[in-house]
Design a protein around this motif. Sequence first.
Motif, PDB file in Angstrom:
ATOM      1  N   SER A 186      50.547  42.658  33.868  1.00 49.67           N
ATOM      2  CA  SER A 186      50.829  41.958  32.609  1.00 49.67           C
ATOM      3  C   SER A 186      49.920  40.745  32.467  1.00 49.67           C
ATOM      4  N   PHE A 187      49.458  40.501  31.249  1.00 55.39           N
ATOM      5  CA  PHE A 187      48.654  39.309  30.996  1.00 55.39           C
ATOM      6  C   PHE A 187      49.267  38.525  29.838  1.00 55.39           C
ATOM      7  N   HIS A 188      48.806  37.323  29.646  1.00 49.53           N
ATOM      8  CA  HIS A 188      49.404  36.407  28.681  1.00 49.53           C
ATOM      9  C   HIS A 188      49.181  36.910  27.253  1.00 49.53           C
ATOM     10  N   PRO A 194      48.452  28.998  27.298  1.00 50.40           N
ATOM     11  CA  PRO A 194      48.893  29.205  28.688  1.00 50.40           C
ATOM     12  C   PRO A 194      48.716  27.943  29.527  1.00 50.40           C
ATOM     13  N   SER A 195      49.644  27.746  30.444  1.00 51.59           N
ATOM     14  CA  SER A 195      49.581  26.594  31.344  1.00 51.59           C
ATOM     15  C   SER A 195      49.630  27.099  32.781  1.00 51.59           C
ATOM     16  N   GLY A 228      38.393  27.093  28.054  1.00 48.58           N
ATOM     17  CA  GLY A 228      38.810  26.701  26.712  1.00 48.58           C
ATOM     18  C   GLY A 228      40.262  26.315  26.625  1.00 48.58           C
ATOM     19  N   SER A 229      40.954  26.846  25.608  1.00 45.86           N
ATOM     20  CA  SER A 229      42.301  26.364  25.279  1.00 45.86           C
ATOM     21  C   SER A 229      43.348  26.860  26.264  1.00 45.86           C
ATOM     22  N   LEU A 230      43.547  26.094  27.295  1.00 44.64           N
ATOM     23  CA  LEU A 230      44.644  26.301  28.225  1.00 44.64           C
ATOM     24  C   LEU A 230      44.950  24.958  28.882  1.00 44.64           C
ATOM     25  N   LEU A 313      44.333  37.340  33.507  1.00 42.65           N
ATOM     26  CA  LEU A 313      45.774  37.196  33.377  1.00 42.65           C
ATOM     27  C   LEU A 313      46.134  36.211  32.264  1.00 42.65           C
ATOM     28  N   LEU A 314      45.311  35.186  32.093  1.00 45.64           N
ATOM     29  CA  LEU A 314      45.542  34.193  31.052  1.00 45.64           C
ATOM     30  C   LEU A 314      45.018  34.659  29.689  1.00 45.64           C
ATOM     31  N   ASN A 315      44.376  35.842  29.692  1.00 47.99           N
ATOM     32  CA  ASN A 315      43.792  36.392  28.467  1.00 47.99           C
ATOM     33  C   ASN A 315      42.708  35.470  27.918  1.00 47.99           C
ATOM     34  N   LYS A 316      41.898  34.953  28.827  1.00 40.87           N
ATOM     35  CA  LYS A 316      40.834  34.027  28.470  1.00 40.87           C
ATOM     36  C   LYS A 316      39.495  34.513  29.026  1.00 40.87           C
TER      37      LYS A 316
END
Length: 339
Positions: A186-188, A194-195, A228-230, A313-316
């Motif tokens: 599973s990924f975000h 995400p944090s 980026g945005s995390l 996993l963070l979808n980044k």
Amino acid sequence: MMPSTQTSIRRSSAIMFTDIEGYTSLTSKDELAAFNLVKKKISILKPLVNEWEGWYVKEIGDGTLSCFKNPSDASECALQFQLNANDDDQLNVRVGIHFGDAIYTDKDVFGDVVNVAARIESRGIPGGIVMSKVAYEQIPENKRMETISLGLQAMKGVGRLIELLAIVHESLAKPNLEKYIPSQISFHKDPDIPSIAVVPFLNKGKEEDIFFAYGIGSDLIADVSGAGSLRIISMHDIENIDYANLSSSDIAENLKVRYVVTGSLLKIGKSFQLSMEVFDGKKSTVLWSDLWQENWDSLPSIKGKLADGILKLLNKTPNPEARITNTVSNTTEAYEFYL
């Protein structure tokens, strides 16, 4: 495409593995029939590899290893092979394709891309073709075949998270998607940013090796933060809690993060054992865990795979201007200076 040089060279390549489903069982029942099946497979495959300007490297039992300049040639060759092999009910062949940098000699090919391609083939479909999304994205859009995703899969033994795609064609075997669900990672997917907290890895070796264990965590923070945005917790803030005596769930709650990365390092002479896991505090479950036992020189590449997997996993994806670090200093003195 076979290299003529006596020295090793590195080049980006599509690697294709094949093997025959049920070959071991057939060998125990009828060795001659199994031998003839391999001969037939090779007689079909070799000319096709040459036709698509690939290099038929070698046979490994009933398996084969071939290399191509690009994934487009590899996938077209694989499709034609499966079409030509369709007339034999016994010839149920799995095909796996991956793309990356390979090291060539005049007789063989090596590298992480080869190991991953072999793992992909083992996850394959008899009578079908499975390839990594990495390879698929290298194919020009006007040459791409229809595919179906088999999900993000952990490649145990090579420490990678790879999204697998099955080629869809009326003459190819269709994947049983339910078979791949239990092993999917599973990924975000939530809309929130995400944090994550990367906790210093536990040193299980000599006291002086703590710099290596600590350095892995520090490097992973640097690698992931460029995506980026995390929200990623600084090492300073992590050290303000008693993380060594807290569970991953408690760490997530204390630091107000969803994901927690923990691990351990044991260095023994010129070898090491590295373990890690990524915990999802919202779902109270381990998303990904792996274990490596390698030569010490392999640590930089494994750390790079860790960072790559965490970002998936963070979808980044990393900032194009940033580069995931692929080196870890090989001296405790250097890490002391770094820290």
